[in-house]
Write an enzyme that holds these catalytic residues in place. Sequence first.
Site, PDB file in Angstrom:
ATOM      1  N   CYS A 196      35.831  34.001  34.750  1.00  0.00           N
ATOM      2  CA  CYS A 196      35.231  34.642  35.874  1.00  0.00           C
ATOM      3  C   CYS A 196      34.844  33.488  37.007  1.00  0.00           C
ATOM      4  O   CYS A 196      34.692  33.881  38.337  1.00  0.00           O
ATOM      5  CB  CYS A 196      33.843  35.232  35.717  1.00  0.00           C
ATOM      6  SG  CYS A 196      33.972  36.202  34.050  1.00  0.00           S
TER       7      CYS A 196
ATOM      8  N   HIS B 112      34.867  42.752  41.284  1.00  0.00           N
ATOM      9  CA  HIS B 112      34.970  41.684  40.656  1.00  0.00           C
ATOM     10  C   HIS B 112      36.395  41.421  40.266  1.00  0.00           C
ATOM     11  O   HIS B 112      36.650  41.462  39.216  1.00  0.00           O
ATOM     12  CB  HIS B 112      34.026  41.594  39.502  1.00  0.00           C
ATOM     13  CG  HIS B 112      34.018  40.488  38.762  1.00  0.00           C
ATOM     14  ND1 HIS B 112      34.270  39.068  39.128  1.00  0.00           N
ATOM     15  CD2 HIS B 112      33.368  40.352  37.338  1.00  0.00           C
ATOM     16  CE1 HIS B 112      34.231  38.203  38.079  1.00  0.00           C
ATOM     17  NE2 HIS B 112      33.655  38.842  36.844  1.00  0.00           N
TER      18      HIS B 112
ATOM     19  N   CYS C 169      28.099  34.164  36.271  1.00  0.00           N
ATOM     20  CA  CYS C 169      28.343  34.018  34.566  1.00  0.00           C
ATOM     21  C   CYS C 169      29.989  34.180  34.326  1.00  0.00           C
ATOM     22  O   CYS C 169      30.600  34.788  35.259  1.00  0.00           O
ATOM     23  CB  CYS C 169      27.471  35.147  33.908  1.00  0.00           C
ATOM     24  SG  CYS C 169      28.347  36.774  34.432  1.00  0.00           S
TER      25      CYS C 169
END
Length: 427
Positions: A89, A383, A413
């Site tokens: 991520c 995302h 995160c």
Amino acid sequence: MNEPIYIIDGARTPFLKARNRPGPFAASDLATDAGRALLMRQRFAPTELDEVILGCASPSPDEVNIGRVAALRMGCGQKVPGWTVMRNCASGMQALDSAMNNIRAGRSNLVLAGGVDALSRAPLLFSDAMVHWLSSWYAAKTAGQRAALVARFKPGYLAPVISLMRGLTDPMVGLLMGQTAENLAFRFGIDRARMDEFSARSHQRVLAAQKAGHYAGEVVPLFDRKGTLYAADDGVREDSTAKNLAKLRPFFDKKYGNVTAGNSSQVTDGGAWLLLASERAVERHGLEPRGRIVDSEWAGLDPAQMGLGPVHAATPILQRHGLGLGDLDTWEINEAFAAQVIACLEAWEDEDYCRTELGLPGALGKLPEDKLNVDGGAIALGHPVGASGARIVLHTLNVLERTGGRRGMAAICIGGGLGGAMLVERA
């Protein structure tokens, strides 16, 4: 290590929600279009870049080193190295960090860095059983051998393996990312209503920001090959109220859970770039920095609690600079899940967590929610895994410029039990 890292400019694509089929743009299309628009407004030629670094969590098989592909397509020329990084991520944030390291080492002075992913194009895979069957089929030399293989074939072999679901499952603990969010909701007593209220607020804030033009200078409109215009992030919904979100069923733990598709980030396509420069590059090209990246930090933690990564990464930065949570003017914490962001806020206020997990003498305190994700976040925007880390750094700077703030934090995160954070300062 004291070399200032200047942010000269930045841009991103609209974040386009995946709609159960391949989206209109490949990842390299997204990176190229946003990068071209950004480079066209600079005082130097693309060939004067020292390198291009692109984070991508899921490049397609024909774009494995997508950083090099994008660099060439953007017109940077054959002599400008282009390369790809991957930290799940935070791949886009890792690209920025890699650029910072090379600038501080004296290897580069002017770097285009960012992230991209086209998650709608994550491939469907054959199962191992189907691959073995096909291998035997192609190795068969006689009609009899092939007839025997046909007799042994099972229709179940054709069931696709969804690579995106594989990628979102932690191999060490065997949990989907949403299940790790359920862990945090249980640990900190976060109920469904609070998750849905947070998610509804994310949509409301994005809608308000779009109407006020807060994303106008950040987003580069796109045209597909049919001439269709994509001018804005399209995952945000006016009907995403807490009342409507409460109607959705839990997705990751259908019997006992509270994490739904509505209070989770969306599967999305998008790309984001920032142009970073040393003081030498600023002087050489007559550049006007918009801000600088002051500090960065990476942290590791239990993969089953990965959503707390922002706490573990941002806290050391605060300590190094003698700052409290409320001393910064704005915060961007990537909204992987509503439960995950809320858990970060709870962890900072929890004396036991701060002592046992962070080594602090007590609770760090309360992060003012009016400084957090003021224009909404990934629950409404989406995302695109490789792009989000770069997007939140860019938007932190944009908020500081708009509000007259001085310093902000971008934190994220990371699947696998990691966290990343960057402290940004307005010029």
